[in-house]
Design a protein around this motif. Structure first.
Motif, PDB file in Angstrom:
ATOM      1  N   PRO A 145      70.396 -63.560 -31.537  1.00 34.38           N
ATOM      2  CA  PRO A 145      71.547 -62.644 -31.216  1.00 34.38           C
ATOM      3  C   PRO A 145      72.846 -63.373 -31.304  1.00 34.38           C
ATOM      4  CG  PRO A 145      70.584 -63.499 -29.211  1.00 34.38           C
ATOM      5  CD  PRO A 145      69.689 -64.111 -30.368  1.00 34.38           C
ATOM      6  N   VAL A 146      73.227 -64.008 -32.357  1.00 34.24           N
ATOM      7  CA  VAL A 146      74.400 -64.965 -32.502  1.00 34.24           C
ATOM      8  C   VAL A 146      75.786 -63.887 -32.837  1.00 34.24           C
ATOM      9  CG1 VAL A 146      73.401 -66.812 -33.536  1.00 34.24           C
ATOM     10  CG2 VAL A 146      73.897 -65.065 -35.333  1.00 34.24           C
ATOM     11  N   ASP A 147      76.665 -64.607 -32.465  1.00 35.06           N
ATOM     12  CA  ASP A 147      78.141 -63.745 -32.840  1.00 35.06           C
ATOM     13  C   ASP A 147      78.256 -63.692 -34.502  1.00 35.06           C
ATOM     14  OD1 ASP A 147      80.787 -63.142 -33.292  1.00 35.06           O
ATOM     15  OD2 ASP A 147      81.502 -64.565 -31.681  1.00 35.06           O
ATOM     16  N   PHE A 150      80.253 -66.095 -36.274  1.00 42.77           N
ATOM     17  CA  PHE A 150      80.102 -67.529 -36.487  1.00 42.77           C
ATOM     18  C   PHE A 150      78.522 -67.418 -36.152  1.00 42.77           C
ATOM     19  CE2 PHE A 150      79.393 -71.929 -35.300  1.00 42.77           C
ATOM     20  CZ  PHE A 150      80.285 -72.360 -36.021  1.00 42.77           C
ATOM     21  N   SER A 151      77.567 -67.406 -37.295  1.00 45.00           N
ATOM     22  CA  SER A 151      76.313 -66.932 -37.095  1.00 45.00           C
ATOM     23  C   SER A 151      75.382 -68.484 -37.530  1.00 45.00           C
ATOM     24  CB  SER A 151      75.777 -65.848 -37.969  1.00 45.00           C
ATOM     25  OG  SER A 151      76.028 -66.109 -39.317  1.00 45.00           O
ATOM     26  N   GLN A 157      68.919 -76.637 -33.614  1.00 48.14           N
ATOM     27  CA  GLN A 157      69.103 -75.775 -32.521  1.00 48.14           C
ATOM     28  C   GLN A 157      68.172 -74.417 -32.657  1.00 48.14           C
ATOM     29  OE1 GLN A 157      71.043 -77.055 -30.222  1.00 48.14           O
ATOM     30  NE2 GLN A 157      73.126 -76.963 -31.040  1.00 48.14           N
ATOM     31  N   LEU A 161      65.912 -72.872 -29.631  1.00 49.70           N
ATOM     32  CA  LEU A 161      65.827 -71.540 -29.315  1.00 49.70           C
ATOM     33  C   LEU A 161      64.305 -70.965 -29.174  1.00 49.70           C
ATOM     34  CD1 LEU A 161      69.178 -69.939 -30.154  1.00 49.70           C
ATOM     35  CD2 LEU A 161      68.561 -70.957 -28.218  1.00 49.70           C
TER      36      LEU A 161
ATOM     37  N   ALA B  27      77.398 -74.494 -30.723  1.00 44.42           N
ATOM     38  CA  ALA B  27      76.551 -73.947 -30.098  1.00 44.42           C
ATOM     39  C   ALA B  27      77.193 -72.739 -29.174  1.00 44.42           C
ATOM     40  CB  ALA B  27      75.799 -74.744 -29.139  1.00 44.42           C
ATOM     41  N   ALA B  29      79.973 -71.178 -29.886  1.00 40.50           N
ATOM     42  CA  ALA B  29      80.653 -70.516 -31.024  1.00 40.50           C
ATOM     43  C   ALA B  29      79.599 -69.471 -31.484  1.00 40.50           C
ATOM     44  CB  ALA B  29      81.319 -71.052 -32.186  1.00 40.50           C
ATOM     45  N   ASN B  30      78.335 -69.944 -31.523  1.00 38.33           N
ATOM     46  CA  ASN B  30      77.025 -69.197 -32.007  1.00 38.33           C
ATOM     47  C   ASN B  30      76.898 -67.951 -31.008  1.00 38.33           C
ATOM     48  OD1 ASN B  30      75.423 -71.977 -33.116  1.00 38.33           O
ATOM     49  ND2 ASN B  30      76.139 -70.110 -34.526  1.00 38.33           N
ATOM     50  N   PHE B  31      77.539 -68.172 -29.819  1.00 40.18           N
ATOM     51  CA  PHE B  31      77.061 -67.058 -28.812  1.00 40.18           C
ATOM     52  C   PHE B  31      78.416 -66.633 -28.108  1.00 40.18           C
ATOM     53  CE2 PHE B  31      73.037 -69.134 -29.376  1.00 40.18           C
ATOM     54  CZ  PHE B  31      72.097 -68.375 -29.654  1.00 40.18           C
ATOM     55  N   GLY B  32      79.309 -66.797 -28.831  1.00 40.08           N
ATOM     56  CA  GLY B  32      80.535 -66.174 -28.235  1.00 40.08           C
ATOM     57  C   GLY B  32      81.430 -66.779 -27.248  1.00 40.08           C
ATOM     58  N   TYR B 164      73.069 -69.413 -24.990  1.00 39.89           N
ATOM     59  CA  TYR B 164      72.173 -68.417 -25.246  1.00 39.89           C
ATOM     60  C   TYR B 164      71.782 -67.422 -24.273  1.00 39.89           C
ATOM     61  CZ  TYR B 164      67.553 -66.508 -26.814  1.00 39.89           C
ATOM     62  OH  TYR B 164      66.481 -65.603 -27.020  1.00 39.89           O
TER      63      TYR B 164
END
Lengths: 265, 265
Positions: A145-147, A150-151, A157, A161, B27, B29-32, B164
């Motif tokens: 569920p990434v932004d 910026f995926s 990593q 997860l 990391a 940035a990946n999740f906002g 996350y």
């Protein structure tokens, strides 16, 4: 069934950087996964890059995972003994497959593993991800569920997860420690005695004046309750207050209580 | 409230490796998550190590996090504007504080953020973790359900798990994509027509013989149902079977159906 057989197999397809293999092994070991397979690692096997940022250093002691690791030339050979395969992808790949987030995907995996099936999870190369023909070999897609802005998840990593989601899905989640055992909540009689001490001390000091005195007493009680104090906390507070009241000249036992309380931390 | 103000602040205390600062930014940035603070980074600021494994490269494009980053000399100054602080620790530190796993901790954080509070999460240096006096500044401890036999989480991996868990706790969790929209389940009439075609073709080929024929027909239906086929899947299967039956000499439209189906992937 051994522990290894009862956890998903992590399969890195054409991994490019030895450091990421090591970091993935470390992430697996953090959450009790043990079986790692590589398909056609870019730099051959064992990897040449064993400098300061090499695989073994990045594994940070997860040598049991690296030692048990298996290397295959072809993806088909790496998955032959498995019953169910997830393919991890960062973006829509246009394939008609169920798409799972890590938690629901690993819940599904836990059910299959519990019924004796072997489950594998495919991770593609760092820059490109899995090819469409590789994804087509899997039963379903696992994504994160990434932004959307910026995926790009690092390979290790992503392994972390999934490993974390596995531990959560398995239902055996517990913090490795909790509040120290010797610090249960104070008994009510200790609190009530402390409130009486506080009321008396503040009364003597002329703190309670006028119509708001009952409200202030109640506020003090509520402040103390919100602390959820232990027996030791109350002894510490009482000792500290005695020391303040007497200016250190009076009650030696109060001073002792303060220094004893320091041992708890 | 801006997005940054509506997410926890990540605070790296005395981080040692520039690469880990960059990986942590990635990391986040990946999740906002957007707000990163450093306290007394070992190699000064900006970090001298900007070689191939440096901070910026490790951030892999999360430059908005690095650009907005703030550096402080003292932990106290880095947390002054925050209302609630978590301290991450890998092991029991003997302090009388609530201990949370990432999911419950971030659920608690989400409630506080929703009510306008600012929440921070402290991460200690790579080798040693937070000091006891630093942990004592936090409201509660955040830890990870790691394997006790291998509990050493990489710093950026710890930041990733918390980020996350934050996204999950915020309740805005969705896969960035799902099954392609053009692939809903086939209509029943398409399936029934296909079953009739299959029965007829297998009958002509002499496949159904003896008392087990009804069971075998049912088995075929169940196999097809378990596929959860789309309209296009059924067209593809039917075209492939026509091609097999005619040996490629017969029905051109069947051959067309097969090649059209390839466009879907």
């Amino acid at each position: 069934m051994s522990i290894a057989a009862a956890s998903p197999v992590i399969i890195l397809v054409r991994p490019q950087m030895a450091e990421n293999i090591g970091m993935a092994a470390r992430a697996m070991a953090n959450f009790g996964l043990a079986e790692l397979r590589l398909v056609a690692p870019r730099d051959g096997w064992p990897p040449a890059d064993e400098g300061p940022k090499g695989m073994t250093q990045a594994a940070a002691g997860a040598t049991h995972v690296l030692d048990a690791l298996a290397v295959f030339d072809r993806l088909e050979d790496a998955v032959g003994d498995l019953n169910y395969l997830f393919a991890t992808t960062a973006r829509e790949r246009g394939q008609a497959k169920p798409v799972h987030l890590p938690q629901e995907g690993m819940a599904l995996a836990a059910g299959r593993v519990a019924s004796g099936q072997r489950v594998g999870i495919l991770f593609g190369p760092e820059r490109t991800g899995l090819e469409n023909d590789e994804i087509a070999l899997a039963d379903s897609v696992l994504t994160f569920p990434v932004d959307p802005a910026f995926s790009s998840l690092n390979l290790a990593q992503a392994v972390l997860l999934v490993s974390y989601a596995w531990v959560n899905a398995r239902g055996a989640v517990a913090a490795p420690f909790s509040l120290p055992h010797n610090t249960g909540p104070a008994r009510r009689e200790t609190l009530l005695s402390f409130f009486a001490f506080l009321d008396d001390a503040l009364e003597r000091a002329g703190f309670f004046q006028g119509a708001r005195a009952p409200v202030m007493r109640r506020n003090f009680r509520n402040i103390i309750h919100r602390m959820e104090p232990t027996e030791q906390d109350i002894r510490t507070l009482r000792g500290a207050l005695v020391a303040l009241i007497t200016g250190g000249r009076g009650n030696n036992r109060g001073g002792d209580a303060v220094s004893r309380s320091g041992e708890e931390g």
